[in-house]
Design a protein around this motif. Structure first.
Motif, PDB file in Angstrom:
ATOM      1  N   ARG A 119      19.414 107.458 -39.262  1.00 50.32           N
ATOM      2  CA  ARG A 119      18.144 107.503 -39.985  1.00 50.32           C
ATOM      3  C   ARG A 119      17.061 106.992 -39.035  1.00 50.32           C
ATOM      4  NH1 ARG A 119      21.847 106.020 -43.995  1.00 50.32           N
ATOM      5  NH2 ARG A 119      21.834 107.482 -45.734  1.00 50.32           N
ATOM      6  N   VAL A 120      15.971 107.737 -38.943  1.00 52.64           N
ATOM      7  CA  VAL A 120      14.918 107.392 -37.988  1.00 52.64           C
ATOM      8  C   VAL A 120      13.574 107.255 -38.698  1.00 52.64           C
ATOM      9  CG1 VAL A 120      16.170 108.511 -36.100  1.00 52.64           C
ATOM     10  CG2 VAL A 120      14.433 109.805 -37.358  1.00 52.64           C
ATOM     11  N   GLY A 121      12.701 106.421 -38.132  1.00 50.90           N
ATOM     12  CA  GLY A 121      11.397 106.164 -38.732  1.00 50.90           C
ATOM     13  C   GLY A 121      10.302 107.094 -38.263  1.00 50.90           C
ATOM     14  N   ASP A 122      10.486 107.738 -37.119  1.00 49.08           N
ATOM     15  CA  ASP A 122       9.496 108.680 -36.567  1.00 49.08           C
ATOM     16  C   ASP A 122      10.298 109.791 -35.897  1.00 49.08           C
ATOM     17  OD1 ASP A 122       7.787 110.059 -34.756  1.00 49.08           O
ATOM     18  OD2 ASP A 122       6.445 108.342 -34.639  1.00 49.08           O
ATOM     19  N   LEU A 123      10.414 110.920 -36.566  1.00 48.50           N
ATOM     20  CA  LEU A 123      11.299 111.983 -36.106  1.00 48.50           C
ATOM     21  C   LEU A 123      10.893 112.535 -34.745  1.00 48.50           C
ATOM     22  CD1 LEU A 123      13.787 113.666 -36.722  1.00 48.50           C
ATOM     23  CD2 LEU A 123      12.295 115.287 -37.919  1.00 48.50           C
TER      24      LEU A 123
ATOM     25  N   SER B 288      11.883 110.177 -31.991  1.00 44.27           N
ATOM     26  CA  SER B 288      13.332 110.168 -31.763  1.00 44.27           C
ATOM     27  C   SER B 288      13.805 111.448 -31.079  1.00 44.27           C
ATOM     28  CB  SER B 288      14.073 109.967 -33.085  1.00 44.27           C
ATOM     29  OG  SER B 288      13.813 108.672 -33.578  1.00 44.27           O
TER      30      SER B 288
ATOM     31  N   TYR C  43      12.732 114.949 -47.118  1.00 44.24           N
ATOM     32  CA  TYR C  43      13.353 114.536 -45.861  1.00 44.24           C
ATOM     33  C   TYR C  43      13.385 115.705 -44.888  1.00 44.24           C
ATOM     34  CZ  TYR C  43      17.727 116.774 -47.380  1.00 44.24           C
ATOM     35  OH  TYR C  43      18.669 117.674 -47.808  1.00 44.24           O
TER      36      TYR C  43
ATOM     37  N   THR D 274      17.917 111.932 -39.240  1.00 44.55           N
ATOM     38  CA  THR D 274      17.418 112.103 -40.601  1.00 44.55           C
ATOM     39  C   THR D 274      16.140 111.303 -40.772  1.00 44.55           C
ATOM     40  OG1 THR D 274      19.631 112.435 -41.494  1.00 44.55           O
ATOM     41  CG2 THR D 274      17.926 111.740 -43.057  1.00 44.55           C
ATOM     42  N   TYR D 275      15.077 111.995 -41.130  1.00 46.11           N
ATOM     43  CA  TYR D 275      13.790 111.342 -41.386  1.00 46.11           C
ATOM     44  C   TYR D 275      13.464 111.470 -42.865  1.00 46.11           C
ATOM     45  CZ  TYR D 275       8.817 110.480 -41.647  1.00 46.11           C
ATOM     46  OH  TYR D 275       7.588 109.980 -42.010  1.00 46.11           O
TER      47      TYR D 275
ATOM     48  N   TRP E  47      10.826 110.968 -45.572  1.00 48.01           N
ATOM     49  CA  TRP E  47       9.383 111.030 -45.407  1.00 48.01           C
ATOM     50  C   TRP E  47       8.647 109.752 -45.780  1.00 48.01           C
ATOM     51  CZ3 TRP E  47       8.108 116.574 -47.550  1.00 48.01           C
ATOM     52  CH2 TRP E  47       8.774 117.524 -46.762  1.00 48.01           C
TER      53      TRP E  47
ATOM     54  N   ASP F 267       9.625 104.303 -42.812  1.00 44.81           N
ATOM     55  CA  ASP F 267       9.347 104.292 -41.368  1.00 44.81           C
ATOM     56  C   ASP F 267      10.195 103.301 -40.584  1.00 44.81           C
ATOM     57  OD1 ASP F 267       8.170 101.909 -42.082  1.00 44.81           O
ATOM     58  OD2 ASP F 267       6.150 102.483 -41.499  1.00 44.81           O
TER      59      ASP F 267
ATOM     60  N   ASP G 262      14.408 103.454 -32.611  1.00 43.56           N
ATOM     61  CA  ASP G 262      14.662 102.794 -33.888  1.00 43.56           C
ATOM     62  C   ASP G 262      15.580 101.585 -33.756  1.00 43.56           C
ATOM     63  OD1 ASP G 262      13.386 104.469 -36.174  1.00 43.56           O
ATOM     64  OD2 ASP G 262      14.195 105.922 -34.759  1.00 43.56           O
TER      65      ASP G 262
END
Length: 127
Positions: free
Chosen positions: A9-13, A16, A39, A58-59, A61, A64, A117
């Motif tokens: 899981r990422v805060g800024d796609l 990343s 997402y 996975t972002y 929305w 963050d 992240d």
């Protein structure tokens, strides 16, 4: 059977995707948005998903950042010139928090880098 992917899981796609493609040479294989559940999934890797294990980024929305927890360890990437790669990564601003050197009690040369992240990426020199 085979391992298909690991999901992070990422805060800024975009950040990343850039980290894994620009710094580690992976390719963006596919990306899809789910508007109903808010997402986006992006799959990156070194080859087609039919033959290679990949990363699913996975972002969500509305999120963050995430707690890292204590159960997750790291992903590992085999590299040819670990010293040269780590120098390049540091020049590009990456956090190489465990410099290249032999693993404790062994001779395999490893290093560790944090992704944007905070996930750990182990580099293992392979010849």
């Amino acid at each position: 059977m085979r391992l298909l992917h690991t999901m992070l899981r990422v805060g800024d796609l975009d950040r990343s995707i850039a980290f894994y493609t620009d710094l580690f040479g992976m390719k963006l294989l596919r990306r899809s948005d789910n508007e109903q559940y808010r997402y986006t999934l992006a799959f990156v890797g070194y080859g087609d998903e039919a033959d290679h294990t990949v990363l699913e980024l996975t972002y969500n929305w509305d999120v963050d950042s995430y707690e890292m927890g204590t159960a997750y360890g790291h992903i590992a990437i085999g590299v040819e010139d670990i010293y040269g790669l780590c120098a390049q990564l540091e020049q590009k601003g990456a956090d190489v928090y465990r410099k290249p050197g032999p693993v404790k009690g062994g001779s395999t040369v490893i290093a560790f880098v944090r992704d944007p992240d905070g996930y750990a990426v182990e580099l293992i020199e392979r010849q």
